[in-house]
Design an enzyme around this catalytic site. Structure first.
Site, PDB file in Angstrom:
ATOM      1  N   ASN A  23     -57.460   9.270  18.063  1.00 15.67           N
ATOM      2  CA  ASN A  23     -57.125   9.633  16.687  1.00 15.67           C
ATOM      3  C   ASN A  23     -58.159  10.654  16.224  1.00 15.67           C
ATOM      4  O   ASN A  23     -59.321  10.321  16.039  1.00 15.67           O
ATOM      5  CB  ASN A  23     -57.165   8.350  15.835  1.00 15.67           C
ATOM      6  CG  ASN A  23     -56.964   8.620  14.357  1.00 15.67           C
ATOM      7  OD1 ASN A  23     -56.634   9.744  13.966  1.00 15.67           O
ATOM      8  ND2 ASN A  23     -57.160   7.601  13.547  1.00 15.67           N
ATOM      9  N   PHE A  24     -57.709  11.885  16.039  1.00 13.51           N
ATOM     10  CA  PHE A  24     -58.644  12.956  15.651  1.00 13.51           C
ATOM     11  C   PHE A  24     -59.098  12.841  14.201  1.00 13.51           C
ATOM     12  O   PHE A  24     -60.053  13.490  13.804  1.00 13.51           O
ATOM     13  CB  PHE A  24     -57.985  14.327  15.830  1.00 13.51           C
ATOM     14  CG  PHE A  24     -58.010  14.864  17.249  1.00 13.51           C
ATOM     15  CD1 PHE A  24     -58.283  14.057  18.329  1.00 13.51           C
ATOM     16  CD2 PHE A  24     -57.748  16.217  17.477  1.00 13.51           C
ATOM     17  CE1 PHE A  24     -58.295  14.576  19.625  1.00 13.51           C
ATOM     18  CE2 PHE A  24     -57.761  16.742  18.755  1.00 13.51           C
ATOM     19  CZ  PHE A  24     -58.032  15.928  19.830  1.00 13.51           C
TER      20      PHE A  24
ATOM     21  N   HIS B 139     -53.010   2.759   9.438  1.00  7.84           N
ATOM     22  CA  HIS B 139     -54.427   2.904   9.784  1.00  7.84           C
ATOM     23  C   HIS B 139     -55.294   2.528   8.581  1.00  7.84           C
ATOM     24  O   HIS B 139     -54.945   2.825   7.436  1.00  7.84           O
ATOM     25  CB  HIS B 139     -54.719   4.342  10.222  1.00  7.84           C
ATOM     26  CG  HIS B 139     -56.081   4.484  10.811  1.00  7.84           C
ATOM     27  ND1 HIS B 139     -57.197   4.617  10.015  1.00  7.84           N
ATOM     28  CD2 HIS B 139     -56.520   4.458  12.080  1.00  7.84           C
ATOM     29  CE1 HIS B 139     -58.269   4.676  10.790  1.00  7.84           C
ATOM     30  NE2 HIS B 139     -57.881   4.579  12.052  1.00  7.84           N
TER      31      HIS B 139
ATOM     32  N   GLU C  71     -57.473  -3.383  14.684  1.00  4.53           N
ATOM     33  CA  GLU C  71     -58.678  -2.617  14.384  1.00  4.53           C
ATOM     34  C   GLU C  71     -59.393  -3.232  13.180  1.00  4.53           C
ATOM     35  O   GLU C  71     -58.996  -2.975  12.032  1.00  4.53           O
ATOM     36  CB  GLU C  71     -58.309  -1.178  14.020  1.00  4.53           C
ATOM     37  CG  GLU C  71     -57.563  -0.426  15.096  1.00  4.53           C
ATOM     38  CD  GLU C  71     -57.730   1.072  14.908  1.00  4.53           C
ATOM     39  OE1 GLU C  71     -58.303   1.699  15.795  1.00  4.53           O
ATOM     40  OE2 GLU C  71     -57.341   1.596  13.861  1.00  4.53           O
TER      41      GLU C  71
HETATM   42  P1  PGA Z   1     -63.618   4.762  15.636  1.00  4.13           P
HETATM   43  O1  PGA Z   1     -62.188   4.846  14.950  1.00  4.13           O
HETATM   44  O2  PGA Z   1     -63.393   4.741  17.116  1.00  4.13           O
HETATM   45  O3  PGA Z   1     -64.343   5.951  15.163  1.00  4.13           O
HETATM   46  O4  PGA Z   1     -64.230   3.475  15.172  1.00  4.13           O
HETATM   47  C1  PGA Z   1     -61.117   4.090  15.429  1.00  4.13           C
HETATM   48  C2  PGA Z   1     -59.886   4.399  14.656  1.00  4.13           C
HETATM   49  O5  PGA Z   1     -59.986   4.878  13.524  1.00  4.13           O
HETATM   50  O6  PGA Z   1     -58.758   4.181  15.133  1.00  4.13           O
END
Ligand code: PGA
Length: 238
Positions: A6-7, A90, A159
């Site tokens: 995910n950019f 997200h 997440e």
């Molecule tokens: P991160 O982000 O790897 O910078 O913790 C993960 C995400 O937002 O999916």
């Protein structure tokens, strides 16, 4: 296995193209079932000619094909670039951009109608994690309210909010327990996300029921992202 990058709000059109080409070159030299997903900024979407195991998807969209929604991007615009995978739910959209559960559900239903792959993200804030696993699961199940868990192109990313972009990764035990409980009711690929790095991706992919990772910060160079794909390839050979 799915390895997704995910950019967020990073990379330009030019550097995105370079990234995608480098990943394509790496993947074309290997023979594996690892699926790569890259979610660039909307301005960097393009008709990339990539291997069928790579999809360049959208981080965001408005649940419409077209219309009068100033500043938003609909599916007509995404289809121009053959976008076939979208992120929904997200934590940065939920908590930073204040996207409501109602809008998230609308986006889910719309994307489902369009038949695209949906990478649906769930996860709890820190105070919920501190209240224990039952509180975490109650919170996460609420985020699934109304979501069709039988949609055949659904992928779930667990997440924890407190682990995203903070350098803090959930412990392998915590990840294992959440994925185990999700697996009891969900037969779709389950990814983990939250400060995944080249150094810990191998251990995370080893966790039972873990079908891949969604990575932000540590995936923004093609070298690092390819190393993560390589780790998934090795995991698949075990
Ligand atoms: P991160 O982000 O790897 O910078 O913790 C993960 C995400 O937002 O999916």
């Amino acid at each position: 296995m799915i390895i997704a990058s995910n950019f967020k709000t990073n990379h330009t059109r030019k550097s995105t193209r370079e990234f995608v080409l480098q990943v394509e070159e790496f993947v074309s030299k290997t023979d594996s079932s690892v699926q790569a997903r890259i979610y660039p900024a909307a301005t960097a979407l393009d008709n990339f000619e990539v291997d069928s195991s790579i999809k360049v998807g959208a981080q965001n969209f408005y649940p419409t094909c077209k219309g009068s929604y100033t500043g938003e991007i609909g599916f007509e615009q995404l289809q121009e670039f053959e976008v076939d995978s979208v992120l929904i739910g997200h934590s940065e959209r939920r908590y930073v951009l204040k996207e409501s559960s109602e809008l998230i559900l609308k986006k889910f239903d719309f994307a489902k109608e369009q038949g695209v792959e949906i990478l649906f993200c769930v996860g709890e804030p820190k105070e919920i994690r501190e209240a224990g696993i039952d509180a975490v699961m109650a919170y996460v199940w609420k985020q699934f309210d109304g979501i069709d868990l039988d949609y055949d192109r659904l992928v779930i990313a667990y997440e924890p909010v407190w682990a995203i972009g903070t350098g803090l990764t959930a412990s392998n035990e915590d990840i294992k327990e959440v994925l185990k409980r999700l697996r009891e009711s969900i037969q779709k690929p389950l990814l983990y996300g939250g400060s995944v790095k080249v150094d810990n991706v191998g251990d995370i992919l080893d966790i039972e029921n873990c079908d891949g990772v969604l990575v932000g910060t540590a995936s923004w160079t093609a070298e690092a992202f390819c190393k993560m794909i390589e780790a998934a390839q090795k995991n698949g050979e075990k």
